[in-house]
Scaffold this motif. Structure first.
Motif, PDB file in Angstrom:
ATOM      1  N   VAL A   1       0.864  -1.191   0.000  1.00 22.98           N
ATOM      2  CA  VAL A   1       0.000   0.000   0.000  1.00 22.98           C
ATOM      3  C   VAL A   1       0.899   1.239   0.000  1.00 22.98           C
TER       4      VAL A   1
ATOM      5  N   THR B   1      -3.330   5.760   1.614  1.00 26.51           N
ATOM      6  CA  THR B   1      -4.692   5.459   2.084  1.00 26.51           C
ATOM      7  C   THR B   1      -5.392   6.792   2.327  1.00 26.51           C
TER       8      THR B   1
ATOM      9  N   PHE C   1      -7.661   2.937  -1.101  1.00 25.38           N
ATOM     10  CA  PHE C   1      -6.281   2.457  -0.997  1.00 25.38           C
ATOM     11  C   PHE C   1      -5.633   2.528  -2.382  1.00 25.38           C
TER      12      PHE C   1
ATOM     13  N   THR D   1      -2.233   1.026  -4.339  1.00 20.29           N
ATOM     14  CA  THR D   1      -1.138   0.067  -4.140  1.00 20.29           C
ATOM     15  C   THR D   1       0.023   0.378  -5.099  1.00 20.29           C
TER      16      THR D   1
ATOM     17  N   LEU E   1      -3.754  -3.742   2.592  1.00 15.97           N
ATOM     18  CA  LEU E   1      -5.010  -3.737   1.852  1.00 15.97           C
ATOM     19  C   LEU E   1      -6.094  -4.626   2.459  1.00 15.97           C
ATOM     20  N   GLU E   2      -5.769  -5.893   2.667  1.00 19.37           N
ATOM     21  CA  GLU E   2      -6.836  -6.807   3.085  1.00 19.37           C
ATOM     22  C   GLU E   2      -7.369  -6.499   4.468  1.00 19.37           C
TER      23      GLU E   2
ATOM     24  N   TYR F   1     -12.828  -4.337  -5.248  1.00 23.62           N
ATOM     25  CA  TYR F   1     -12.091  -5.132  -4.260  1.00 23.62           C
ATOM     26  C   TYR F   1     -12.660  -6.549  -4.137  1.00 23.62           C
TER      27      TYR F   1
ATOM     28  N   TYR G   1      -8.325   0.676  -4.760  1.00 21.66           N
ATOM     29  CA  TYR G   1      -9.405  -0.123  -4.178  1.00 21.66           C
ATOM     30  C   TYR G   1     -10.155   0.753  -3.184  1.00 21.66           C
TER      31      TYR G   1
END
Ligand code: AMP
Ligand code: MG
Length: 327
Positions: free
Chosen positions: A252, A255, A294, A296, A277-278, A323, A302
């Motif tokens: 990432v 954010t 987010f 990346t 991310l997750e 996502y 996402y």
């Protein structure tokens, strides 16, 4: 009949370690901005880790020794910081200061610390060592050489305070920009939503990947481009992973949090950045009243489900991925 477009009052100045821009519409704009400047400088004087006389410096200088009485402002922000440390399982940790110090972030001796030094500094990082006493408004760090840094949350608090000052002074339409930590107050004077740019993570400040259409929202971004140095071809930035003592490196690179309160947005942007991310998407989805975008390393974007219809991608170098159905 042709209506006169109201002209905003705009002021740019330096406080809280960043360039601040306040744009206020309405008759009281100038007076409201005067009061906001005063309040921002007051918050900086209390919470800056770079001012020897600040309340934070006083807490740090007395680590492992005795509790320090602080203003309700500082107590409130430290208390919030501890709550976000708990909620994020330590991804957010205001006691990260000794680690930041050994990387020399924001000094003229930035560099990679030795592994022994880093290990020793990392041993001092633990938000559970912040002893709060709400009745007496005191704060104490329970080990010598521990130190706190509110850099990940104080600007959010400051934005909320400026918003309150504006409303008290009948300014209902404004853009509060604390170095990219933005509060879009009310709506535009013509009644339309504000368009707020989401910063391009590889580019200079002022270039955007897309825009958010909002009213009355805080938009806060944490990014590796904010403060960093390059050594041996690698980039070392200012958002630390408290589990390693190294700059967070999970793919990432930025954010952005959209929320009603900026103190929450500021804390959450740092939490989400370090969580990755997750875990980060899951964390923000579960958080009432906040959404996230987010970006990346591989130029993908996402977002949480609440962003649908609010974000418009404008830069073709990025791919806006769903996502849930991602590859
Ligand atoms: P932000 O730009 O809001 O994400 O805040 C980053 C700033 O917060 C850094 O410049 C440090 O002063 C501090 N910081 C760095 N890593 C962390 C962390 N994991 N938790 C809390 N504060 C941090
Ligand atoms: Mg933050």
């Amino acid at each position: 009949m042709l209506m006169n477009r109201p002209e905003p009052v705009y002021r740019q100045f330096y406080s809280l370690g960043t360039v601040i821009g306040l744009k206020a519409f309405g008759d009281n704009g100038s007076k409201a901005i005067d009061k906001a400047v005063e309040r921002l400088n007051e918050i900086d004087d209390k919470m800056s880790v770079f001012k020897g006389y600040s309340e934070i410096s006083r807490i740090n200088a007395n680590a492992g020794k005795c509790p320090q009485q602080v203003s309700p402002d500082t107590y409130f922000v430290i208390n919030k910081a501890v709550r976000y440390s708990e909620k994020s399982g330590g991804a957010f940790d205001p006691t990260i200061r000794p680690v930041i110090g050994s990387w020399g972030i924001r000094t003229d001796h930035e560099g990679i610390p030795g592994s022994e030094e880093l290990k020793q500094k990392l041993g001092l990082v633990n938000y559970k060592g912040i002893v709060l006493d709400g009745n007496n408004c005191t704060v104490m760090l329970d080990h010598e050489n521990m130190a706190i840094d509110l850099g990940a949350i104080a600007k959010g608090y400051a934005a909320d305070e400026v918003k309150s000052i504006f409303l008290e002074n009948s300014v209902e339409s404004a853009i509060i920009d604390l170095g990219g930590n933005i509060f879009a107050l009310g709506k535009k004077p013509d009644g339309m939503l504000w368009n707020i740019g989401v910063q391009h993570p590889f580019s200079l400040r002022g270039e955007y990947v897309g825009t958010l259409r909002v009213s009355d929202k805080s938009i806060v971004t944490s990014g590796d481009y904010e403060r960093y140095f390059i050594m041996g071809g690698r980039k070392y930035h200012h958002i630390m992973d408290p589990s390693t003592g190294y700059p967070s490196d999970n793919g990432v690179i930025s954010t952005t949090i959209i929320s009603g309160c900026s103190i929450d947005g500021d804390a959450l942007s740092t939490c989400a950045y370090v969580m990755g991310l997750e875990k980060g998407i899951e964390f923000i989805e579960a958080f009432e009243g906040a959404d996230a975008i987010f970006i990346t390393k591989d130029s993908k974007i996402y977002a949480t489900s609440g962003i649908k219809g609010k974000f418009k991608l404008s830069n073709k170098e990025f791919i806006y991925e769903d996502y849930i159905n991602r590859n």
